[in-house]
Design an enzyme around this catalytic site. Structure first.
Site, PDB file in Angstrom:
ATOM      1  N   LYS A  36      50.290  39.060  21.660  1.00  0.00           N
ATOM      2  CA  LYS A  36      51.316  39.917  22.293  1.00  0.00           C
ATOM      3  C   LYS A  36      52.637  39.189  22.504  1.00  0.00           C
ATOM      4  O   LYS A  36      53.695  39.800  22.455  1.00  0.00           O
ATOM      5  CB  LYS A  36      50.794  40.479  23.618  1.00  0.00           C
ATOM      6  CG  LYS A  36      50.591  39.416  24.688  1.00  0.00           C
ATOM      7  CD  LYS A  36      49.958  39.973  25.955  1.00  0.00           C
ATOM      8  CE  LYS A  36      49.812  38.848  26.967  1.00  0.00           C
ATOM      9  NZ  LYS A  36      48.778  39.088  27.960  1.00  0.00           N
ATOM     10  N   ARG A 131      44.507  41.706  39.488  1.00  0.00           N
ATOM     11  CA  ARG A 131      45.004  42.570  38.424  1.00  0.00           C
ATOM     12  C   ARG A 131      43.766  43.347  37.955  1.00  0.00           C
ATOM     13  O   ARG A 131      43.096  43.924  38.790  1.00  0.00           O
ATOM     14  CB  ARG A 131      45.689  41.755  37.317  1.00  0.00           C
ATOM     15  CG  ARG A 131      46.718  42.579  36.546  1.00  0.00           C
ATOM     16  CD  ARG A 131      47.453  41.769  35.490  1.00  0.00           C
ATOM     17  NE  ARG A 131      46.601  41.498  34.331  1.00  0.00           N
ATOM     18  CZ  ARG A 131      47.001  40.781  33.282  1.00  0.00           C
ATOM     19  NH1 ARG A 131      48.212  40.254  33.255  1.00  0.00           N
ATOM     20  NH2 ARG A 131      46.180  40.586  32.264  1.00  0.00           N
TER      21      ARG A 131
HETATM   22  C1  LIG Z   1      48.134  37.868  28.088  1.00  0.00           C
HETATM   23  C2  LIG Z   1      46.724  37.749  28.290  1.00  0.00           C
HETATM   24  C3  LIG Z   1      46.043  36.602  27.877  1.00  0.00           C
HETATM   25  C4  LIG Z   1      46.760  35.410  27.273  1.00  0.00           C
HETATM   26  O1  LIG Z   1      47.428  34.690  28.281  1.00  0.00           O
HETATM   27  P1  LIG Z   1      48.218  33.341  27.929  1.00  0.00           P
HETATM   28  O2  LIG Z   1      48.697  32.828  29.236  1.00  0.00           O
HETATM   29  O3  LIG Z   1      49.322  33.718  27.016  1.00  0.00           O
HETATM   30  O4  LIG Z   1      47.260  32.420  27.293  1.00  0.00           O
HETATM   31  C5  LIG Z   1      44.682  36.556  28.034  1.00  0.00           C
HETATM   32  N1  LIG Z   1      44.008  37.565  28.583  1.00  0.00           N
HETATM   33  C6  LIG Z   1      44.622  38.705  29.008  1.00  0.00           C
HETATM   34  C7  LIG Z   1      43.821  39.778  29.606  1.00  0.00           C
HETATM   35  C8  LIG Z   1      45.996  38.816  28.890  1.00  0.00           C
HETATM   36  O5  LIG Z   1      46.604  39.918  29.318  1.00  0.00           O
END
Ligand SMILES: *Cc1c(COP(=O)(O)O)cnc(C)c1O
Length: 597
Positions: A36, A131
């Site tokens: 993302k 969250r």
């Molecule tokens: C964005 C996200 C990640 C990745 O997080 P990073 O800090 O970029 O490694 C992993 N799990 C979920 C649910 C996320 O929303």
């Protein structure tokens, strides 16, 4: 190259992805790459898969669809709890999803049955970050219901900490997740194949924990792309922090006051700005703004200060940086800046693809052939500048012994001065320039040729004379074609005074250079160390307006036909200087003993 742009170095991303994979793999944890942060760019997705990552995750279905359509071959995981309105698309476009609402999972089940699919579910557990996630007390109840649904398969459980409230994924939190996994497996007599402990913020837990428990999976975005650990913002050892670089152009540069003049109201974004009085400063304006990128997440490469930004401008204090209107200014990015920059349609995405050694050599050899043709047609207007002996200088130089007797290390006057400046720069770094060879007579060049040819003949006794000549000519020019005869060519290496050795350039053992394709200056097959050292050498000479030879990282030209072709000049100003001319013009012998290596 257009600006503003983001330069994306795929090789550095591969390096980071492989580094993190093998680190986590060492204790039995697989990683999922989260795309993302880079808008699921298919080039990046493809190289993540090539780096050995099997599962790609994104928060948006549109991104997953984009990767699919681009032909990226991976298992796709949706990591944002699906919208109930999108459940049909989730089933059709993704292979699995993270979930925390039973009503959504029921819909996924219905659509999976309708489309004869099995959709995999990872159930998220709330461990304090507040969250997504089901409260541990309600987990068994929900899982019981999921297990009764057809079309969906409970693949595992997971948790997500740090992102919203900054709650650290400590050993205690991870142990709770492990215990939950154990109790669910026991209670329902099932096997959970994925226990997903979190994201990039789990790095410190992983490094310090003695026992990873049941955790066998992490979902990483930020640490792969930016090489940082997000909880402390510290760089992760051995990873690149500059796989992405943002570059913008200076559109105004003036001396102005550091504080505004007039009554102060709200700025363009409804905030009351504050200013630090630093007197008059050099203010530069860059053509990029908050409409393009989260400016707070930018770190300049130069020693300059971001004073503020508007929709379309970043205002900087240029301090002592040598900037002009039209110059480019580059930044590394924090996660927020990366996400926004990748998302901005105003920012050009410049993807630097790694090139294979074979392709690199082929491209380079073609370039070199063309260069030689152009060089043969280049006009020369010799400025008749004199040759001077580097041995007469008091520059800090080391001379490599020559096969030519009484070799005097002669160069044109301008080059003599350039070498002086280069040697000074190295003095400050505890290094010395090694002069291998400079002006050569035809006789000297011929000697080199003959010596190499007889070496090759011994090495390849079955080869014909023609084949040997072909081999030799790849690296040694025939006597009348070498740019060394102009006094405008310098062969140089660097000596490290602290380590007491010649730097490692990838194909050398001290002064002995193995002549092969890895001598091509930017060959992708050399070590990081060799790459760094070549860059240092090339930068020193290129800053003095030399050009590096296409095939030899140690050979630099200035003023001669090789230089004129590379620099698109109308003519060269150094032609061939013959031995007889040198004898009549050169200068006395040195009055001090030069230092040979
Ligand atoms: C964005 C996200 C990640 C990745 O997080 P990073 O800090 O970029 O490694 C992993 N799990 C979920 C649910 C996320 O929303």
């Amino acid at each position: 190259m257009p600006t503003p742009r983001i330069d994306i170095n795929l090789s550095k991303i591969v390096h980071n992805a492989k580094g993190l994979s093998s680190l986590f793999r060492s204790k039995g944890i697989d990683i999922i790459a989260v795309t993302k942060g880079v808008c699921a760019d298919p080039h990046i997705a493809n190289i993540l898969v090539k780096s050995g990552i099997k599962i790609l995750a994104d928060s948006r279905i549109s991104n997953i669809r984009k990767m699919r359509l681009a032909g990226v071959k991976a298992t796709f995981l949706l990591i944002r709890t699906p919208m109930i309105s999108q459940t049909e698309s989730v089933v059709l476009d993704t292979d699995m999803s993270l979930n925390s609402e039973l009503s959504v999972i029921k819909k996924l089940s219905e659509f999976a049955i309708l489309h004869s699919k099995i959709h995999k579910i990872i159930v998220m557990v709330e461990l304090g970050d507040l969250r997504e996630g089901i409260l541990p007390s309600q987990l068994e109840n929900t899982i019981e219901k999921i297990l009764s649904l057809r079309g969906v398969e409970l693949t595992g459980i997971g948790t997500n900490l740090a992102c919203f409230s900054g709650v650290k994924p400590t050993a205690e939190k991870m142990d709770i997740l492990s215990a939950i996994a154990n109790s669910i497996e026991k209670k329902f007599n099932i096997k959970l194949s994925i226990i997903s402990g979190g994201n990039s913020a789990n790095y410190n837990w992983f490094n310090t924990t003695k026992d990873i428990g049941r955790i066998n999976n992490l979902r990483l975005g930020e640490s792969i792309f930016l090489g940082y650990e997000p909880l402390t913002g510290r760089p992760i050892p051995k990873l690149y922090q500059d796989a992405f670089m943002l570059t913008a152009e200076v559109i105004e540069l003036k001396n102005k006051s550091s504080v505004p003049d007039g009554e102060i109201g709200l700025d363009a974004f409804g905030n009351k700005p504050k200013f630090k009085d630093q007197g008059m400063i050099r203010r530069a304006i860059l053509a990029i703004g908050v409409q393009d990128v989260m400016v707070a997440g930018l770190t300049p490469k130069l020693d300059i200060e971001i004073l503020g930004a508007g929709g379309d401008h970043i205002i900087i204090n240029a301090k002592k940086a040598e900037l002009n209107v039209g110059d480019e200014v580059s930044f590394t990015l924090k996660y927020g800046a990366l996400v926004t920059a990748m998302n901005s349609s105003y920012i050009f995405k410049n993807i630097k693809t790694p090139i294979s050694a074979r392709d690199y050599c082929a491209v380079l050899e073609e370039k070199d052939r063309l260069h030689k043709k152009k060089a043969a047609m280049m006009t020369i207007k010799d400025d008749l500048s004199p040759l001077m002996s580097l041995q007469d200088s008091d520059f800090n130089l080391i001379f490599e012994k020559s096969i030519q007797k009484n070799y005097r290390y002669l160069v044109r006057k301008e080059i003599y001065e350039k070498i002086g400046r280069i040697s000074k720069l190295l003095d400050n770094q505890g290094k010395k320039l090694i002069i291998r060879s400079v002006w050569r007579s035809f006789e000297h060049q011929q000697k080199l040729w003959v010596q190499k040819a007889s070496f090759m003949k011994k090495k390849h006794p079955k080869k014909t004379t023609e084949e040997i000549n072909e081999l030799v000519s790849r690296f040694i020019a025939p006597k009348k074609q070498s740019t060394h005869s102009t006094g405008g060519a310098v062969d140089a290496l660097i000596y490290d005074l602290r380590k007491k050795c010649v730097l490692d350039f990838g194909t050398n053992d001290g002064l002995k250079i193995d002549l092969n394709e890895k001598c091509y200056p930017k060959h992708p097959g050399i070590s990081e160390e060799a790459r760094k050292n070549r860059k240092l050498l090339m930068k020193l000479f290129e800053n003095e307006d030399f050009v590096c030879d296409h095939k030899e990282y140690w050979h630099f030209d200035y003023g001669n036909i090789g230089w004129a072709v590379e620099k698109n000049k109308k003519y060269a100003h150094y032609g061939i200087i013959e031995e007889s001319y040198v004898q009549s013009t050169v200068l006395q012998y040195p009055d001090k003993t030069p230092f040979y290596l």
